[in-house]
Design an enzyme around this catalytic site. Structure first.
Site, mmCIF file in Angstrom:
data_model
loop_
_atom_site.group_PDB
_atom_site.id
_atom_site.type_symbol
_atom_site.label_atom_id
_atom_site.label_comp_id
_atom_site.label_asym_id
_atom_site.label_seq_id
_atom_site.Cartn_x
_atom_site.Cartn_y
_atom_site.Cartn_z
ATOM 1 N N LYS A 27 0.829 -1.208 0.000
ATOM 2 C CA LYS A 27 0.000 0.000 0.000
ATOM 3 C C LYS A 27 0.860 1.252 0.000
ATOM 4 O O LYS A 27 0.643 2.178 -0.795
ATOM 5 C CB LYS A 27 -0.932 -0.002 1.210
ATOM 6 C CG LYS A 27 -1.895 1.180 1.247
ATOM 7 C CD LYS A 27 -2.900 1.043 2.380
ATOM 8 C CE LYS A 27 -3.852 -0.086 2.094
ATOM 9 N NZ LYS A 27 -4.915 -0.214 3.118
ATOM 10 N N ARG A 97 -3.661 3.024 8.507
ATOM 11 C CA ARG A 97 -3.925 1.735 7.851
ATOM 12 C C ARG A 97 -2.670 0.885 7.805
ATOM 13 O O ARG A 97 -1.553 1.385 7.795
ATOM 14 C CB ARG A 97 -4.413 1.944 6.403
ATOM 15 C CG ARG A 97 -5.655 2.802 6.246
ATOM 16 C CD ARG A 97 -5.900 3.051 4.764
ATOM 17 N NE ARG A 97 -6.907 4.056 4.507
ATOM 18 C CZ ARG A 97 -8.158 3.800 4.122
ATOM 19 N NH1 ARG A 97 -8.535 2.553 3.953
ATOM 20 N NH2 ARG A 97 -9.015 4.760 3.894
ATOM 21 N N GLY A 106 -8.309 -7.359 4.434
ATOM 22 C CA GLY A 106 -9.196 -7.605 5.562
ATOM 23 C C GLY A 106 -8.554 -8.271 6.763
ATOM 24 O O GLY A 106 -9.206 -8.483 7.781
ATOM 25 N N MET A 108 -5.807 -7.201 8.575
ATOM 26 C CA MET A 108 -5.253 -6.323 9.610
ATOM 27 C C MET A 108 -6.155 -5.096 9.786
ATOM 28 O O MET A 108 -7.188 -4.975 9.152
ATOM 29 C CB MET A 108 -3.811 -5.955 9.254
ATOM 30 C CG MET A 108 -2.870 -7.135 9.395
ATOM 31 S SD MET A 108 -1.187 -6.746 8.908
ATOM 32 C CE MET A 108 -1.353 -6.504 7.162
ATOM 33 N N ARG A 350 -3.673 -1.797 -5.901
ATOM 34 C CA ARG A 350 -2.855 -3.004 -5.708
ATOM 35 C C ARG A 350 -3.242 -4.004 -6.787
ATOM 36 O O ARG A 350 -4.340 -3.917 -7.360
ATOM 37 C CB ARG A 350 -3.074 -3.614 -4.323
ATOM 38 C CG ARG A 350 -4.509 -4.024 -4.037
ATOM 39 C CD ARG A 350 -4.678 -4.439 -2.590
ATOM 40 N NE ARG A 350 -6.071 -4.694 -2.256
ATOM 41 C CZ ARG A 350 -6.546 -4.803 -1.027
ATOM 42 N NH1 ARG A 350 -5.733 -4.680 0.004
ATOM 43 N NH2 ARG A 350 -7.825 -5.037 -0.794
ATOM 44 N N HIS A 466 -3.673 -41.781 3.118
ATOM 45 C CA HIS A 466 -4.099 -42.649 2.013
ATOM 46 C C HIS A 466 -5.299 -42.052 1.291
ATOM 47 O O HIS A 466 -5.340 -41.974 0.060
ATOM 48 C CB HIS A 466 -4.441 -44.051 2.547
ATOM 49 C CG HIS A 466 -4.968 -44.978 1.499
ATOM 50 N ND1 HIS A 466 -6.319 -45.104 1.236
ATOM 51 C CD2 HIS A 466 -4.332 -45.774 0.624
ATOM 52 C CE1 HIS A 466 -6.467 -45.968 0.253
ATOM 53 N NE2 HIS A 466 -5.286 -46.394 -0.133
ATOM 54 N N SER A 776 13.637 -43.212 -8.682
ATOM 55 C CA SER A 776 12.433 -42.408 -8.474
ATOM 56 C C SER A 776 12.343 -42.142 -6.975
ATOM 57 O O SER A 776 12.272 -43.084 -6.181
ATOM 58 C CB SER A 776 11.194 -43.160 -8.962
ATOM 59 O OG SER A 776 10.044 -42.376 -8.758
ATOM 60 N N CYS A 843 8.245 -39.234 -7.364
ATOM 61 C CA CYS A 843 6.867 -39.707 -7.549
ATOM 62 C C CYS A 843 6.027 -39.577 -6.290
ATOM 63 O O CYS A 843 4.933 -40.112 -6.224
ATOM 64 C CB CYS A 843 6.867 -41.151 -8.040
ATOM 65 S SG CYS A 843 7.593 -42.321 -6.877
ATOM 66 N N TYR A 863 12.306 -35.514 -14.271
ATOM 67 C CA TYR A 863 10.848 -35.412 -14.312
ATOM 68 C C TYR A 863 10.280 -35.406 -12.895
ATOM 69 O O TYR A 863 10.937 -35.801 -11.932
ATOM 70 C CB TYR A 863 10.232 -36.561 -15.123
ATOM 71 C CG TYR A 863 10.356 -37.923 -14.486
ATOM 72 C CD1 TYR A 863 9.405 -38.371 -13.565
ATOM 73 C CD2 TYR A 863 11.418 -38.771 -14.790
ATOM 74 C CE1 TYR A 863 9.515 -39.618 -12.964
ATOM 75 C CE2 TYR A 863 11.541 -40.015 -14.198
ATOM 76 C CZ TYR A 863 10.584 -40.436 -13.279
ATOM 77 O OH TYR A 863 10.701 -41.661 -12.681
#
Length: 889
Positions: A27, A97, A106, A108, A350, A466, A776, A843, A863
């Protein structure tokens, strides 16, 4: 030289800039920036975030020199505004503020109209010529100060206001007269004194420092702490405090206040969007005290006049400013404004919060408009946001009766009849009924019921339990760890947090995105993967290096994942296939067989079904790699445990109940996660793994021979801790695989690798790589064994650890880069030392979590693999990893 703690802005000049978010907060930085680019911003100053940190380090005391700097800047503001703080003739009023570097709307506290007392209110009357306005501002100030600074329950003063409106026979605050409001000020001060035992402060300086302390104090209120935890905002960032001269939207019908977005934050449509109120202050718009009016005709339904119609001059000026702001910041802006006597002032801008749908559309549109690049567009969409697009969600406008709340384990929304067992869920599904499977916790044996159910609700278990892991893989909505419900399987009912009883057959709705459980059916909204989504993901794939595979155990899962852009299967859990109703009896026969011959007879019944499983997966993933993990869980998980189930199985197998019970008891383990499972089963019962390898290779050879596939199966041996385990099991696998290849007379390449899920495996990865062609990393179990935590039990205390900042995040949700991550990196480096071309992936559930994916990119994995519905999230995170790296260079 003294540290500068306070930065001034006003009259077109600012000491700070928009780049100083870390010091001035979002701000404060934007107020400075708007001032510098010539927008009408009321003068003020910002106290830096550094003061917030000093405030907490020094037992809520301010650093030396701060009060002098505030006094100096207050004098500068007085000079510019030609008013004096605390003066009874020309009083200056201010707002106080908060403003963190990350937007926390909202969370603070704010105080408006500060500086009013019985003397200065007379000066406001003289300035404005409006007694009603002056006392309206005064009563608002007392309300806010009492609540924000002193912690007085806001309802106490609100009740006095409501009683007065009722006595006067009016509905709106604006209908109260000046005399009414003056009386209200007296009633408020009396109540303040009665409740707090002190007089409402008259000294404006006391008021100011009380408000500054309250704003800094609000950084550590519970809602701010929770918001930071949910949005991964570090507490050490702190908040700034912005003190700004007041402008008033409540001085009459030529005054107004409003909130607006430069584009629609829900849909992304390029249409100025917002609300305003005539003769009001800012909190009125967001508090719902009065019904706001639309900014423009296009955004309204015609029932209330728009700002475009009733204040056309101010509207046109606001339109020019919002266009200027969006071009300047090159992003959707969330703005607050006030109109005082026909003059427009900007109070805030903002970057606007937006839905996933809006984020994607805005990013693509802004590229087309030439505002941003494709790289910037990709970075504008947070990976986690994509969850909203991939799962159905509840209609936000539908009424709901929340009966309990648990963990938002798998996003989406689902409604159905309550059932308490997997068999009931499957039976109901066959009848076309929609059900919610309610369990204390789930196990692999529940897989068929989970698949049949619309959603899963468990009383126990965490975000990677699980139920959570499997549900995400299926794209099923799941609420786990819902301790607010008490389940009684015997009576087939559960009790909610209010004590209400819900029976089998009652309908409930789950919101897997919030963790809420609701009574009855709530309307849902289906996801829409628009053309913009495809365009964005095309850019994403052009930037990322990391491949994204999926965890899939069935052709259906594989098809879903491939439609989301999966580039292969990184984990197929074969144990889930064993629970199929058509083969569980043969599996149990194998487990209970007295000798090798008996086990082989049982396995002979299973192999055809396993081969069919792998044929389906290979076909769905044609041309892509498929990693299949051999049997991992302990054998006792496949056996029945209830007396009736044991008796039924004993009868079907032709053995006595006592014999079967003895076998079940013999196989039971006190700590099965660290027991007779994974490769240990393969060592003691090699015929099980041999059957699985044969089924894999027969499926591959059949497809190569009959359908011309080019396929490289990846056979993964789990839970290796010692290279000799892998040496033995690899030799067995190679012997079986080569035998099958010879039988089919085809050429098929295959890889044998392992899952690194134990610390010792990571520490000795150089030796293990001698026998493994790929690693993996199973980070679910690696996290458990590194921390000494059970992921199914840790949900009882992990939230407390995160709340107390013992752990920065739940280590089962985001990878622990300082501990588990070091082991993964060590495993990679050691593995490549031995085998430079070793294939490396992950994985665990971390493969679909954005910060973990970025970490995997940094340490050089090939990957990640994740649940089908998280594949787009991982793709986007992998692109972010590359682009953030470029920005850091």
């Amino acid at each position: 030289m003294a540290v500068k703690y306070v930065y001034f802005f006003g009259d077109g000049k600012a000491e700070g800039t928009g780049a100083m978010r870390n010091q001035l907060g979002g701000k404060g930085a934007n107020l400075a920036e708007m001032t510098s680019i010539g927008l009408p911003v009321p003068a003020g100053f910002t106290i830096t975030t550094e003061v917030c940190n000093e405030f907490y380090k020094n037992d809520r005391n301010y650093p030396d020199g701060l009060k002098e700097q505030v006094a100096e800047q207050l004098q500068a503001m007085e000079k510019l505004m030609d008013k004096k703080f605390g003066d009874s003739e020309q009083p200056l009023l201010v707002s106080v503020r908060s403003g963190s570097r990350a937007s926390m709307p909202g969370m603070m506290d704010t105080v408006l109209n500060l500086g009013l007392n019985d003397q200065t209110v007379q000066g406001i009357i003289k300035q404005s010529g409006d007694e009603r306005f002056a006392y309206d501002s005064y009563r608002r100030f007392i309300q806010m100060y009492a609540n924000v600074v002193k912690g007085l329950d806001g309802e106490l003063l609100e009740d006095i206001l409501e009683n007065m409106k009722e006595d006067r026979g009016v509905e709106e605050d604006t209908a109260l007269s000046a005399a009414d409001l003056k009386e209200l000020v007296g009633l408020f001060k009396n109540k303040y004194n009665e409740e707090l035992g002190e007089v409402f402060p008259r000294d404006p300086q006391e008021q100011l420092w009380g408000a500054i302390g309250a704003v800094f104090g609000s950084w550590m209120n519970q809602r701010a702490i929770t918001y930071r935890r949910l949005n991964s905002i570090p507490s050490e960032w702190g908040t700034a405090v912005n003190i700004q001269s007041m402008v008033f939207g409540n001085m009459g019908d030529d005054c107004a206040t409003g909130v607006a977005f430069t584009r629609n934050p829900s849909t992304g449509e390029n249409l100025f969007f917002g609300e305003f109120l005539i003769n009001a202050q800012g909190e009125d718009v967001v508090a719902g005290i009065r019904t706001p009016q639309p900014i423009n005709k296009a955004g309204g339904d015609g029932t209330l006049p728009s700002m475009e119609e009733v204040m056309p001059q101010s509207y046109n000026e606001l339109m020019e400013i919002q266009q200027k702001l969006e071009k300047h910041y090159r992003d959707i802006q969330d703005i607050e404004f006030t109109i005082e006597k026909g003059r427009l002032f900007m109070l805030q801008t903002r970057n606007g919060k937006r839905t996933a749908k809006a984020a994607v559309k805005i990013a693509v549109d802004m590229v087309n408009e030439g505002l941003i690049t494709e790289k910037e567009a990709v970075l504008r969409v947070a990976p986690e946001q994509l969850d909203q697009l991939l799962h159905p969600s509840l209609d936000p406008n539908a009424p709901k009766d929340v009966i309990a709340k648990g963990l938002p384990a798998s996003p989406g929304a689902a409604a159905g009849e309550v059932v308490f067992s997997a068999d009931e869920a499957e039976a109901a599904n066959k009848l076309g009924l929609k059900v919610i499977l309610v369990r204390v916790e789930t196990s692999p044996e529940d897989i068929h019921g989970m698949h049949a159910a619309q959603g899963i609700l468990t009383a126990r278990g965490g975000m990677t339990s699980h139920a959570a892991v499997v549900a995400r893989g299926m794209g099923k909505c799941c609420v786990s760890g819902c301790g607010e419900i008490k389940i009684n399987y015997k009576t087939q009912q559960f009790t909610d947090r209010n004590g209400d009883v819900h029976n089998k057959g009652d309908i409930i709705t789950l919101d897997g995105s919030s963790g809420e459980v609701m009574r009855g059916t709530i309307a849902t909204v289906k996801p829409e993967l628009t053309g913009d989504f495809g365009i964005l993901m095309g850019w994403v794939d052009g930037f990322r290096r990391l491949k994204v595979r999926t965890n899939a155990d069935s052709p259906e899962d594989a098809a879903v994942a491939r439609s989301f852009g999966a580039e292969g299967i990184g984990l197929c859990r074969t144990e889930h296939m064993f629970f199929d109703a058509n083969r569980i009896m043969a599996v149990r026969e194998m487990i209970l067989a007295a000798d090798l011959e008996g086990r082989q007879l049982a396995l002979a019944k299973i192999i055809d079904m396993q081969r069919a499983d792998f044929l389906g997966l290979f076909r769905e993933m044609k041309g892509l790699p498929v990693t299949i993990r051999l049997l991992d869980p302990p054998l006792h998980e496949f056996l029945p445990h209830g007396d009736k189930d044991i008796a039924d199985l004993a009868q079907s197998m032709g053995v006595t109940v006592d014999t079967l019970k003895h076998k079940v008891e013999f196989l039971h383990e006190f700590n099965p996660m660290l027991g007779h499972r994974g490769c240990r089963l393969g060592i003691t019962f090699p015929e099980v793994y041999d059957m699985q390898v044969r089924a894999i290779m027969e499926a591959a050879c059949q497809l190569v021979k009959e359908e011309g596939f080019d396929i490289v199966p990846e056979i993964m041996i789990p839970l290796i801790s010692e290279v000799k385990e892998l040496e033995i099991l690899r030799a067995n696998a190679v012997a079986v695989a080569d035998e099958v290849i010879a039988e089919y007379a085809v050429k098929v390449e295959y890889l044998v690798g392992t899952m690194i899920e134990l610390p010792r495996a990571a520490l000795t990865a150089d030796k293990i790589a001698e026998q493994a062609e790929f690693f993996s990393f199973g980070t679910n179990d690696l996290t458990q064994t590194t921390y000494g935590l059970s992921r199914d039990d840790a949900g009882k205390f992990l939230p407390f650890y995160v709340e107390k900042e013992i752990f920065p995040e739940d280590p089962f949700v985001a990878i622990d880069q300082d501990g588990v991550g070091v082991l993964v990196q060590m495993g990679c480096e050691k593995g490549r030392q031995t085998r430079p071309d070793i294939k490396l992936g992950i994985c665990g559930e971390h493969g679909g979590e954005a910060s973990s994916v970025i970490f995997c990119h940094k340490i050089g994995l090939d990957y990640v693999s994740c649940s089908p519905y998280r594949v787009p999230i991982a793709r986007l995170a992998a692109a972010h990893a590359v682009l953030l790296e470029e920005l850091a260079e």
